[in-house]
Design a protein around this motif. Sequence first.
Motif, short mmCIF file in Angstrom:
data_model
loop_
_atom_site.label_atom_id
_atom_site.label_comp_id
_atom_site.label_asym_id
_atom_site.label_seq_id
_atom_site.Cartn_x
_atom_site.Cartn_y
_atom_site.Cartn_z
N CYS A 22 54.60 33.35 50.42
CA CYS A 22 54.71 31.90 50.24
C CYS A 22 55.51 31.26 51.36
O CYS A 22 56.30 31.91 52.03
N GLY A 23 55.27 29.97 51.55
CA GLY A 23 55.93 29.23 52.61
C GLY A 23 55.18 27.94 52.86
O GLY A 23 54.10 27.72 52.31
N ARG A 156 54.27 22.78 47.70
CA ARG A 156 55.43 23.06 46.87
C ARG A 156 55.07 23.69 45.54
O ARG A 156 55.82 24.46 44.97
N ASN A 157 53.90 23.34 45.01
CA ASN A 157 53.55 23.88 43.70
C ASN A 157 52.79 25.20 43.78
O ASN A 157 52.19 25.62 42.81
N ARG A 261 63.67 28.24 50.92
CA ARG A 261 64.75 28.32 49.94
C ARG A 261 64.33 27.73 48.60
O ARG A 261 64.72 28.22 47.54
N TYR A 262 63.52 26.68 48.68
CA TYR A 262 62.99 26.11 47.45
C TYR A 262 62.20 27.18 46.68
O TYR A 262 62.35 27.34 45.48
N PHE A 263 61.37 27.93 47.42
CA PHE A 263 60.57 28.99 46.78
C PHE A 263 61.48 30.09 46.22
O PHE A 263 61.23 30.62 45.14
N ALA A 264 62.55 30.42 46.95
CA ALA A 264 63.48 31.45 46.48
C ALA A 264 64.11 31.02 45.15
O ALA A 264 64.20 31.82 44.21
#
Lengths: 360, 283
Positions: A22-23, A156-157, A261-264
């Motif tokens: 992801c990214g 983002r989703n 970081r959002y994904f983390a």
Amino acid sequence: MTTLAATTLAEHIGSAQIVVCCGSGGVGKTTVAAALGLQAARMGRRAVVATIDPAKRLADALGVPGGLSNEPVRLTIDGPGELWALMLDTASTFDGLVRANAATPDQAERILANGFYRNVAGSLSGTQEYMAAERLHALHDDKRFDLVIIDTPPTRNALDFLDAPNTLTKFIDHPLFKILMLPTRRGLKVLNVAAQPILRTIGKVVGGAALTDAIAFFQAFSGMETGFRQRAEEVMNLLHEDVSRFVLVASPRADTIEEARYFADRLQHSDLSVAATVVNRCTPTFGELPASRPGDSEGAALYDNLAELKAAAVAERTQASELLADEAVHTTWVPTLPEDVHSLDSLDTIRGLLFDSASE
Amino acid sequence: MGPLQFLTSATVTIVAGKGGVGKTTVTAVLARAAIRQGLRVLVVELDGKPTIERLLPGIEVLQLSATAALAEYLDTHGFSRVAKRLAKTGVIEVVAAAAPGIDDIVVLGKIKQLEMSGDYDLVVVDGPAAGHAISFLRSARSLMDTIRGGPVHTQAGEVAAMMTDPARCQVVLVTLPETTPVNEAVETAYALEDRVGIHLGPLVVNGVDQGGVLPAESAESGSALRLAAEFRNARRTMHATECARMADELALPQIHLPLIAGSQLSADDIEKLADAFLQVSAQ
């Protein structure tokens, strides 16, 4: 968790059955996913790389001239293993799921022919991500492969399918669905649209025909939620098992790291963790600067160039490390190539940069 | 075309391009350059990115979401009682699925309203999320076909009129000087002209490594100086080649913005890029 965190990317690729990349967009996520697949095949594994990106980037990165389809194609590579690739077609995956879960072929046909369904299958947000999870499950069960690598969409989703299964498919748990299904449960089979102020409003805005389609869809869909939900739970369980790994891909740019970081955080929220981070497209390093800047213009130009690239590389590395903040996760820094990746040869160069160089 | 002419040729400039090409950067640069030219500027952010405000101190930024725009639309069209409930319960998702494009049309409708207000000389729109540019810009035409009457049809008609009028609206495509982004920009440009009928402004190529060829061979083979120069030359060659290829395939003027080192752009970097923009577009 500490043992997993210390594991290198190569070890993950050697032991995982599922790798989710992801990214955000523009970081070369698709290329990294393809390079992971190539490495796996070199290690003797039977890997399949699935992408959702409709921009044909995977086909480009793999040098597949005709593009990819919903069915896996096998690529010709050197090495003991196999490399397969496919481009996920959300709508046909959804169709398959409807057929598999419908009580009767007639129910399936009614849904598939519905105009609202056709829109939902192609465009409702969350559908694409959910279908990716569904396909991941199917590929994991497919005996041809022992490793599935998923390149998630650059949004983002992308990880929305990690939500608890009861919120997994937006339309099943959608307020409108509940409004429509409630009278059915009470035994009132004929729904009086006019009796529902919210439906009257929607009807005025979108037009009567669109609303009738939507209602017909939700009614035809009735009873299939259980099957969908069960499948969603299986996917969740699979992702929580030790066979699944999440790889974050970013570039040294602050915005892409913020996305990573959002994904983390998103993973942590679902009790999952990041297995490895890849910072792609870094300014390469070339070695030390000579002791002094030459006086001649040619020498000075070369000196300045090296100094400029060196400063850029150092700044990127410092700023990116600060932003990454999680020292426990293995990070691989991949220098940018002066050219785009659009053949198996250049993909192999990226693979080499990811796996052959010492990185910490 | 001078910078002032470009910046004032249409009231609404929609910045579009795939993810990662720097749409937000270009939006900020256009806004800053326009302010320098003494224009009254509004920036509209569709992606919910907070960064744009940090990049543009002192410039008015409007964060516009489909949910908020639909709620406002319903409110002003006599559905105020249910508007809040609709927005809160997420029914907008179902409304959007029932009539694809309706979420886009309320957003474009709001932009049209800002354009008509006469309060701004330039409204710069930081374009829709990656991949949605064409369907977003096409939404007016699609909806006029699917919804045959009522307020949405009227709204779609008004938006379509704005979007196809080059004096009111233009699209600036952003890309990077690399193979895949250039291919995508070419495809998008043709699709926009053929299927949307929207006027395309200059292409903005972001992050171009400018400068001449370095005398790499004057350094010792295999040395750091030599490798660094070869890398730089190869990259500059690729950038020049890709820009030239795009010029062959698309008859649109190109504006090249220089590569800025570092991982995070600052408001100062935007000032520098605005300088570069005003300089190149004046040529």
